[in-house]
Write a protein that holds these residues in place. Structure first.
Motif, PDB file in Angstrom:
ATOM      1  N   VAL A 131      29.383  44.724  14.050  1.00 25.29           N
ATOM      2  CA  VAL A 131      28.008  45.041  14.431  1.00 25.29           C
ATOM      3  C   VAL A 131      27.941  44.986  15.956  1.00 25.29           C
ATOM      4  O   VAL A 131      28.104  43.920  16.555  1.00 25.29           O
ATOM      5  CB  VAL A 131      26.998  44.058  13.804  1.00 25.29           C
ATOM      6  CG1 VAL A 131      25.581  44.366  14.272  1.00 25.29           C
ATOM      7  CG2 VAL A 131      27.085  44.086  12.289  1.00 25.29           C
ATOM      8  N   ARG A 168      19.997  47.139   9.582  1.00 25.51           N
ATOM      9  CA  ARG A 168      18.786  47.630  10.258  1.00 25.51           C
ATOM     10  C   ARG A 168      17.540  46.995   9.665  1.00 25.51           C
ATOM     11  O   ARG A 168      16.610  46.624  10.381  1.00 25.51           O
ATOM     12  CB  ARG A 168      18.699  49.148  10.154  1.00 25.51           C
ATOM     13  CG  ARG A 168      19.674  49.846  11.072  1.00 25.51           C
ATOM     14  CD  ARG A 168      19.502  51.340  11.030  1.00 25.51           C
ATOM     15  NE  ARG A 168      20.440  51.982  11.939  1.00 25.51           N
ATOM     16  CZ  ARG A 168      20.331  53.219  12.356  1.00 25.51           C
ATOM     17  NH1 ARG A 168      19.329  53.969  11.941  1.00 25.51           N
ATOM     18  NH2 ARG A 168      21.207  53.728  13.175  1.00 25.51           N
ATOM     19  N   GLU A 184      24.911  49.524   7.006  1.00 22.81           N
ATOM     20  CA  GLU A 184      24.074  49.888   8.142  1.00 22.81           C
ATOM     21  C   GLU A 184      22.595  49.779   7.780  1.00 22.81           C
ATOM     22  O   GLU A 184      21.790  49.248   8.545  1.00 22.81           O
ATOM     23  CB  GLU A 184      24.404  51.304   8.608  1.00 22.81           C
ATOM     24  CG  GLU A 184      23.632  51.714   9.839  1.00 22.81           C
ATOM     25  CD  GLU A 184      24.062  53.083  10.352  1.00 22.81           C
ATOM     26  OE1 GLU A 184      23.567  53.469  11.430  1.00 22.81           O
ATOM     27  OE2 GLU A 184      24.872  53.751   9.693  1.00 22.81           O
ATOM     28  N   VAL A 244      26.998  49.901  13.301  1.00 23.48           N
ATOM     29  CA  VAL A 244      27.648  49.143  12.227  1.00 23.48           C
ATOM     30  C   VAL A 244      28.840  49.941  11.725  1.00 23.48           C
ATOM     31  O   VAL A 244      28.695  51.091  11.314  1.00 23.48           O
ATOM     32  CB  VAL A 244      26.653  48.882  11.072  1.00 23.48           C
ATOM     33  CG1 VAL A 244      27.322  48.103   9.946  1.00 23.48           C
ATOM     34  CG2 VAL A 244      25.420  48.144  11.581  1.00 23.48           C
TER      35      VAL A 244
END
Length: 196
Positions: free
Chosen positions: A117, A80, A76, A107
């Motif tokens: 995702v 990001r 994750e 995620v």
């Protein structure tokens, strides 16, 4: 006679005082200064951040750029960082085909070989190049170490007979969900996954 009465009086007085103390009314909590202090348990320190490559484009080709994540398996955090785009110092040479998102993507791990995702509502389908950036970034995230087998009780030679065989992990594929569209991208076309 007088001398024998004194010890008896003292014993009686002591008995009266002991009996009377049982009837003392209870009081509430009485504040009396600072709380007790002493040696505190050591704070649990979080592990140091881990470097992972996120893939932006350099002359149209995916290239790794280092980013810090919380630790191995922090997919994750890597995703990001990828969607955040290149930093100001990287923009002279790095570009991206990934859109700026109005909210962070969701995620989740589907299994050992697939990461899901989910993009926010309204994000159009990603280009093949953007999907490659995403798949390569996910493939570059360091995986957490596999748990070591524990020896059953009474087997001293367990470690010698069960030496783990090291196999390089298969890079996970990425299953990307948008509003009304879904696509899967494997990491087969990724360049070297070393952070440069």
């Amino acid at each position: 006679m007088k001398g024998s009465r004194t010890p008896a009086l003292l014993a009686g007085l002591a008995a009266v005082l002991l009996t009377a103390s049982c009837g003392i009314p209870r009081s509430g909590v009485i504040e009396a200064g600072e709380p007790a202090s002493g040696m505190a348990a050591p704070d649990r320190q979080s592990p140091p951040p881990t470097l992972t490559p996120v893939y932006f484009l350099h002359d149209g080709e995916p290239r790794p750029y280092p980013r810090e994540i919380d630790g191995p398996g922090d997919y994750e955090g890597a995703v990001r960082a990828l969607f955040d785009g290149p930093t100001r110092s990287e923009t002279p040479t790095a570009t991206t085909e990934l859109p700026r998102l109005p909210a962070p993507p969701a995620v989740t791990t589907v299994d050992d070989d697939t990461l899901s995702v989910r993009l926010p509502r309204g994000v159009p389908p990603l280009t093949r190049t953007a999907l490659t950036q995403l798949a390569c970034t996910v493939a570059g995230v360091p995986r957490p170490p596999a748990p070591r087998p524990t020896a059953p009780s009474g087997t001293a030679s367990f470690a010698a007979t069960t030496a783990p065989t090291e196999h390089p992990p298969t890079p996970p594929s990425v299953l990307v969900h948008g509003t009304g569209w879904t696509t899967t991208q494997p990491a087969t076309s990724c360049p070297d996954l070393a952070v440069r």
